[in-house]
Design a protein around this motif. Structure first.
Motif, short mmCIF file in Angstrom:
data_model
loop_
_atom_site.label_atom_id
_atom_site.label_comp_id
_atom_site.label_asym_id
_atom_site.label_seq_id
_atom_site.Cartn_x
_atom_site.Cartn_y
_atom_site.Cartn_z
N ILE A 204 71.60 -20.66 27.90
CA ILE A 204 72.54 -20.07 28.86
C ILE A 204 73.96 -20.33 28.37
O ILE A 204 74.34 -21.48 28.13
N PRO A 205 74.76 -19.29 28.18
CA PRO A 205 76.10 -19.49 27.58
C PRO A 205 77.04 -20.21 28.53
O PRO A 205 76.79 -20.30 29.74
N SER A 206 78.12 -20.71 28.00
CA SER A 206 79.14 -21.36 28.83
C SER A 206 79.67 -20.34 29.84
O SER A 206 80.03 -19.22 29.48
N GLY A 207 79.69 -20.74 31.10
CA GLY A 207 80.10 -19.83 32.16
C GLY A 207 78.98 -18.93 32.63
O GLY A 207 79.20 -18.03 33.44
N GLY A 208 77.77 -19.21 32.16
CA GLY A 208 76.65 -18.32 32.45
C GLY A 208 75.76 -18.78 33.59
O GLY A 208 75.74 -19.95 33.96
N VAL A 209 75.00 -17.83 34.14
CA VAL A 209 73.98 -18.10 35.14
C VAL A 209 72.72 -17.33 34.75
O VAL A 209 72.78 -16.30 34.08
N ALA A 210 71.57 -17.85 35.17
CA ALA A 210 70.30 -17.19 34.90
C ALA A 210 69.33 -17.50 36.03
O ALA A 210 69.35 -18.61 36.58
N LEU A 211 68.52 -16.53 36.40
CA LEU A 211 67.48 -16.75 37.40
C LEU A 211 66.21 -17.12 36.66
O LEU A 211 65.65 -16.31 35.91
N VAL A 212 65.75 -18.36 36.84
CA VAL A 212 64.66 -18.90 36.02
C VAL A 212 63.66 -19.63 36.91
O VAL A 212 63.96 -19.99 38.05
N PRO A 213 62.44 -19.88 36.41
CA PRO A 213 61.51 -20.73 37.14
C PRO A 213 62.05 -22.15 37.28
O PRO A 213 62.68 -22.68 36.36
N PHE A 214 61.80 -22.76 38.43
CA PHE A 214 62.20 -24.16 38.64
C PHE A 214 61.64 -25.05 37.54
O PHE A 214 62.33 -25.95 37.05
#
Length: 324
Positions: A204-214
């Motif tokens: 995940i890049p700096s400043g990034g968000v991602a929807l991922v499994p816990f």
């Protein structure tokens, strides 16, 4: 704790029989207790394929099984295509497996992982989560971000949304957010894919968000966002084992000939997990990780699968990155 309580029930029933001198039908809860304390051994070898997040549990389970049943062997599968027991964290098992039995095995959830310098805690409202994942809010200095996180000043910088998102993760999160949002949730920047690699969380890049499994986030010690579920800023659903386990008490069960399935009933009363005095706000973006039995039907494979399902007594799933 559960095993101790069930043992107590069995002892109490035995004492009651001794005192009355009669032989009444065994109560259902005692039958359940006896079933929980016993297992069936069937000689033979079974192979097991596990998701990365719990793969390190396989050796312990195999040792426990061989100790309890000398003629039963559990070996790691070479790949998903050749395994007899498939535990899969995606929506459907591999196309090479036509399950003759499929049951819930573990619990996972969808979480928003983030990588923002200097930020260790992040709270999102359902509306703000939607606006970030759809490209409406594009900078960390947006006043909407500050409003959801009072007392913290975000450094200006673009929000980078990681597009590939595991299908069951996207579905569980969108369903929950749609309910909280009053019926709509736009995730226009996300692209559904069948599966994702846990290692991608590290990218995940700096400043990034991602929807991922816990389980993927926990495996890689990623920061994850809490969700404000009402207008009350104190009502936070935390994406941790307690919040997820609380939502797990709201599951309802459905059965068919070869399938047992669970799904969230958001209207069901949530219960506090064991050891917690008050009921936490349930983190309801949960989904089931299923166990499928593949190939030719086998009593040995069924026995091995039943043994693995007794994970609270025979395994250590609670020490992994998924919940029992």
């Amino acid at each position: 704790m559960q095993a101790r309580a069930l043992t107590t029930i069995s002892i109490a029933a035995a004492l009651s029989l001794g005192l009355t001198g009669c032989n009444p039908p065994m109560p259902p809860e005692v039958l359940a207790a006896l079933t929980e304390q016993t297992y069936t051994c069937e000689n033979g070898e079974s192979s097991l394929w596990l998701p990365t997040a719990i793969a390190d549990q396989s050796m312990g389970w195999a040792d426990s099984m061989s100790f309890a049943c000398e003629g039963m062997t559990l070996v790691p599968a070479v790949d998903e295509a050749s395994t007899s027991i498939l535990v899969s964290d995606v929506a459907e098992p591999a196309s090479t497996c036509s399950p003759y039995a499929r049951v819930p095995f573990a619990l996972d959830a969808a979480v928003i992982a983030f990588n923002v310098d200097g930020v260790g805690n992040l709270t999102l409202t359902p509306k703000l989560a939607e606006e970030i994942l759809s490209g409406v809010v594009t900078d960390w200095s947006d006043p909407k971000v500050a409003a959801a996180n009072p007392g913290f000043e975000f450094t200006p910088g673009p929000i980078s949304v990681v597009a590939p998102t595991q299908e069951n993760t996207l579905k569980s999160f969108s369903t929950w957010m749609s309910r909280l949002n009053g019926g709509a949730f736009n995730t226009g920047l996300l692209t559904p894919v069948t599966s994702t690699d846990p290692a991608e969380v590290l990218a995940i890049p700096s400043g990034g968000v991602a929807l991922v499994p816990f389980s993927h986030a926990a495996l890689n010690f990623a920061m994850v966002a809490a969700i404000q579920t009402t207008d009350d800023a104190a009502m936070l659903a935390n994406p941790d084992a307690v919040g997820i386990a609380t939502a797990g008490t709201q599951l309802k069960i459905t059965k068919s000939t070869n399938r047992v399935a669970v799904e969230l009933n958001p209207e069901a009363k949530a219960l506090a997990p064991e050891g917690i005095d008050e009921v936490p706000t349930p983190y309801q973006a949960i989904y089931s990780v299923d166990m499928s039995l593949c190939g030719d039907e086998s009593l040995a494979t069924r026995a091995a699968a039943r043994f693995l399902l007794r994970q609270d007594a025979q395994g250590s799933l609670g020490a992994s990155f998924m919940l029992p």
